[in-house]
Design an enzyme around this catalytic site. Sequence first.
Site, short mmCIF file in Angstrom:
data_model
loop_
_atom_site.label_atom_id
_atom_site.label_comp_id
_atom_site.label_asym_id
_atom_site.label_seq_id
_atom_site.Cartn_x
_atom_site.Cartn_y
_atom_site.Cartn_z
N PHE A 1 47.67 45.13 45.83
CA PHE A 1 48.48 44.77 44.68
C PHE A 1 47.94 43.55 43.93
CE2 PHE A 1 50.27 41.60 47.58
CZ PHE A 1 50.49 40.52 46.72
N CYS B 1 42.85 36.97 47.52
CA CYS B 1 42.14 37.12 48.79
C CYS B 1 41.21 35.93 49.03
CB CYS B 1 41.35 38.40 48.80
SG CYS B 1 40.33 38.56 47.33
#
Length: 498
Positions: free
Chosen positions: A150, A282
């Site tokens: 997402f 990330c």
Amino acid sequence: MSERTLLHWIDGAPAEGGTRKGDVWNPATGRRAGQVAFADPATVDRAVAAAARAFPGWRDTSLGKRTQVLFAFRDLVARHADELARLITSEHGKVLADARGEVARGLEVVEFACGLPELLKGSFSENVSHGVDSYSIRQPLGVCAGITPFNFPAMVPMWMFPIALACGNAFILKPSERDPSASLRMAELLAEAGLPAGVFNVVHGDREAVDAVLAHAGIAAVSFVGSTPIARHVYETAARHGKRVQALGGAKNHMVVLPDADMDLAADAVVSAAYGSAGERCMAISVLVTVGSAADALLPKVTERLDRIKVGDGAEAGVEMGPLVTRDHRDRVAGYLEAGAREGAEVVRDGRRIVVDGRPDGFYLGPSLIDRVEPGMKVYADEIFGPVLCTVRRQTYDEALALINGNERANGVAVFTRDGGAARKFQNEVQVGMVGINVAIPVPMAYYSFGGWKDSLFGDSHVHGHDGVRFYTRAKVVTSRWSEPRQRGADLGFPTTR
Ligand code: NAD
């Protein structure tokens, strides 16, 4: 906003499929923005059939024509960047500038893919034996699939499909069900750019759709980006079904600050990297490791900056940090503040107290800081994936290095120092895939490949760059003779070149 149901994209058009649906939220308001169809195995099968039909024609399309489509797509994405960014912000929550940034980083991969004719060149050896030549070529795999998270609904798919398509493959994208609109808009833009129907397809859904992809005999390769447990599941399952697979997992990115660092630079960098996109990157820094006296010099500068961060609706001007993606995720992240305090760490800033004017139901959590964290605590062991920065204090460089090298989610890491020798030693000794030196978010450019080590990547190739070209093609070596052989007659001996 009126409710919409987002459909799949199969064979060049929106398509129904599956009886289940998921909710899509606007995280800034906390209101449901619409629903998205969830694919069942029959829907995945239709997408694979469409891709398999389209593949031979696309594979045999000239390199020039294939890259023309990518050049046109590059232009269309650039022209629609703002529209794509608004779609991303409305479903993900990140601020518009950040959403524009992810579109720009995705475009870099499209630009890399536009140069594919150069990258696909094989090699040729003349006269490997008398009148015999040998050459290598790289060919597309067939139908490839991408399963994406997402947090970068445009950029991460663009890490994959531009290179896969340029190499001559057909592609099926299974984007995150939490923010599915950007992928559909990109499918429309690819069609407008001239990509033939069926070459690029989008199926939405959850585990049912993913497992159908992983088991489908018609899919040759799977690229995955997401959390570590799902990456492991994808890697093992796809490999068991005989597929080529690369699966990028979660992260625990550390930033080490040595006592000689420029503390203002380090404070700016850690605040930007930990709280940008509400920590849902990330490559976000989630652990600050201070060495020796760095803690006392740095932490006041960090808190001072935290207190000035403007939190709110990411679509509004001046807002620096938006909400988290869903209420469940917001509550899970907030739970770590309680866990940290319970385990003996010190909660220095508690984002649960945030109030955003005019947005009482949005999924907000303010910038949070936990000091004196130690391995063994849940806040250190888990990937929090929100605006919660943990500080671990260490006395020496060696202790800091041992901490980082003991962590399995080895995606990115950074060191801040003015000492070139220390930085070089760190770069050499740290067991992490992407390293920043006085750079907190060392995301490689499109012409390098992106990937972590250990539990942050399963498989042996990173995404995009040259690894991407290798992943989406396979090598063939041809040995050919067009001259009269020197000797005729069967010879059962092993062929040699002399
Ligand atoms: P996620 O693992 O929950 O979901 C990723 C994809 O897997 C989605 O398409 C989702 O629908 C699917 N999925 C979810 N549960 C599944 C299941 N049980 N079985 C099969 N498929 C399933 O990840 P997320 O929450 O969407 O994204 C955040 C995570 O992604 C973080 O862990 C982050 O670190 C990671 N991430 C890693 C990178 C990287 O480059 N290493 C990049 C971006 C995000």
